[in-house]
Design an enzyme around this catalytic site. Structure first.
Site, PDB file in Angstrom:
ATOM      1  CG  HIS A  33       9.373  -5.142   4.065  1.00 30.46           C
ATOM      2  ND1 HIS A  33       9.472  -6.395   4.635  1.00 30.46           N
ATOM      3  CD2 HIS A  33      10.368  -5.072   3.153  1.00 30.46           C
ATOM      4  CE1 HIS A  33      10.480  -7.041   4.089  1.00 30.46           C
ATOM      5  NE2 HIS A  33      11.042  -6.267   3.190  1.00 30.46           N
ATOM      6  CD  GLU A  36      10.437  -3.933  -0.951  1.00 29.83           C
ATOM      7  OE1 GLU A  36      11.224  -4.819  -1.363  1.00 29.83           O
ATOM      8  OE2 GLU A  36      10.643  -3.286   0.100  1.00 29.83           O
ATOM      9  CG  HIS A  37       8.499  -9.001  -0.083  1.00 27.51           C
ATOM     10  ND1 HIS A  37       9.275 -10.138  -0.089  1.00 27.51           N
ATOM     11  CD2 HIS A  37       9.209  -8.066   0.608  1.00 27.51           C
ATOM     12  CE1 HIS A  37      10.404  -9.914   0.567  1.00 27.51           C
ATOM     13  NE2 HIS A  37      10.378  -8.664   1.011  1.00 27.51           N
ATOM     14  CD  GLU A 113      13.579  -9.079   3.073  1.00 28.67           C
ATOM     15  OE1 GLU A 113      13.211  -7.924   3.385  1.00 28.67           O
ATOM     16  OE2 GLU A 113      13.397  -9.572   1.934  1.00 28.67           O
TER      17      GLU A 113
END
Length: 408
Positions: A33, A36-37, A113
């Site tokens: 994840h 991904e950022h 997040e």
């Protein structure tokens, strides 16, 4: 993969990498994840955050997602901008720059997040606890997609670069383009932009063939932020690719028949007839590289004790196993599933996601094309056999979400 549609002058490009959070190891969770950022933080030719800015300036929109088994990046643009986004996507597939300068602030974005989506949501926190109990602590699917906070805080440039180098390459990716274009146009652009990127050896991905060793389990979360209780149950289940996969299609029909809306057994019995629930549902998603789960849940009516809900659901499941299901019920569930699939594939967003999700875990286009026939071939006897295979006490987790003062 090309899904042509001339309904509107737009196209959607989706690149799905065959890697997700279940490919991580304990101690470095959250890396899929986080990467991904970082994929939006620039290459030698596109500066940090410029990718999305360029897409937006050209009238498009873009985003990305990470799941247990796949990571996807997508853009929706006008057809004459397809080459632009394909060029940029290929660029960051091969030339991503991960620097300390960009990593440090983005780590705070990732942690924030998680705070917003998970730690501020009692249901999400309970869901993570259920996953851990069902699949096993520190096992694939038992660790959160966003990662453990302590792990995310320690991830380094080297960690992210190594993960990127291990998994991000054209032979570990799937390209799906939907919309106002043709297969020939997409093929030429893909060969031009993705074709020159070198292929590399990809390690095989492995998933356990069993869940946690100490089932059944019960997980309860009492939280002052909860206004009304919820009851849920999760059964370990085979997927298309792991376990007794011959039951997968029947389990899809079973989930729809049992809890797929206001005509389902759970809804009719608990909400309409007995009025002890405000809603009830069941779900099952077989597109997983490893095992998956068959889930059901109830939102009790005010004043209804959790123990009454649990007893009522148990009685319904037992009745289905003892008395079976009717051909009419099965046919209605099949028709609902087929209609939902037709509607979803008609969307420029959900259509590519369906194909990407299936192909990303080892499915084939032939499997997707054969799905309607396989669903239509499910019989009442197959539904009951699938239920009997999955609804076992040694493969379940029961969860209760309740207000702080305790279960009502």
């Amino acid at each position: 993969m090309v899904l042509p549609s001339s309904r509107a002058p737009i196209v959607n490009q989706l690149v799905v990498y065959k890697v997700g959070s279940a490919d991580e190891v304990y101690g470095k969770t959250g890396i899929a994840h986080f990467l991904e950022h970082m994929m939006f933080k620039g290459t030698g030719t596109v500066g940090p955050t410029e990718f999305s800015r360029i897409v937006s300036k050209n009238g498009g929109r873009d985003n990305a997602y990470t799941s247990f088994d796949t990571t996807g990046y997508y853009q929706t643009v006008a057809p004459d901008r397809l080459e632009m986004v394909m060029r940029m996507e290929a660029d960051r597939m091969a030339n991503l720059r991960i620097t300390e300068k960009e990593l440090i602030p983005e780590r705070q974005v990732v942690l924030e997040e998680r705070r917003m989506r998970t730690e501020n949501s009692p249901a999400a926190l309970l869901g993570e606890a259920v996953q851990e109990q069902l699949y096993g602590r520190h096992k694939p699917y038992g660790m959160p997609i966003s990662g453990y906070v302590d792990d995310v805080k320690k991830l380094s440039v080297h960690d992210l670069a190594a993960f990127y180098a291990k998994w991000y390459m054209p032979n570990n990716a799937i390209l799906i383009v939907a919309g106002d274009t043709t297969a020939d146009q997409v093929r030429k652009l893909a060969e031009k932009h993705y074709g020159p990127i070198p292929q590399r050896k990809v390690d095989p991905r492995r998933r356990p063939g069993e869940g946690a060793s100490d089932l059944p389990q019960r997980v309860t979360r009492a939280d002052a932020r909860v206004a009304e209780p919820r009851w849920s149950r999760y059964y370990l289940a085979p997927s298309y690719h792991k376990g007794e996969s011959q039951y997968a299609y029947a389990l899809e029909v079973l989930a729809r028949l049992l809890g797929g809306g206001e005509t389902s057994r759970l809804w009719n019995n608990l909400v309409v007839d007995r009025k002890i629930a405000l809603s009830a549902w069941a779900s099952y998603s077989p597109s997983s590289l490893g095992l998956t789960s068959f889930d059901l849940g109830v939102h009790p009516a005010a004043g209804t004790p959790i123990v009454e809900i649990e007893s009522a659901v148990g009685g319904l499941l037992g009745k289905l196993l003892d008395d079976g299901v009717t051909a009419e019920e099965v046919e209605r569930a099949q028709n609902q599933l087929l209609a939902a699939a037709i509607y979803s594939q008609d969307s420029l967003q959900s259509g590519p996601r369906i194909y990407g999700g299936a192909l990303g875990v080892g499915g084939t286009v032939a499997d997707i094309d054969a799905w309607p026939q396989r669903i239509a071939a499910v019989t009442p006897a197959a539904v009951v056999a699938a239920a009997r295979h999955v609804w076992r006490a040694d493969g379940l987790v029961t969860s209760v979400l309740t207000p702080q003062e305790g279960m009502r």
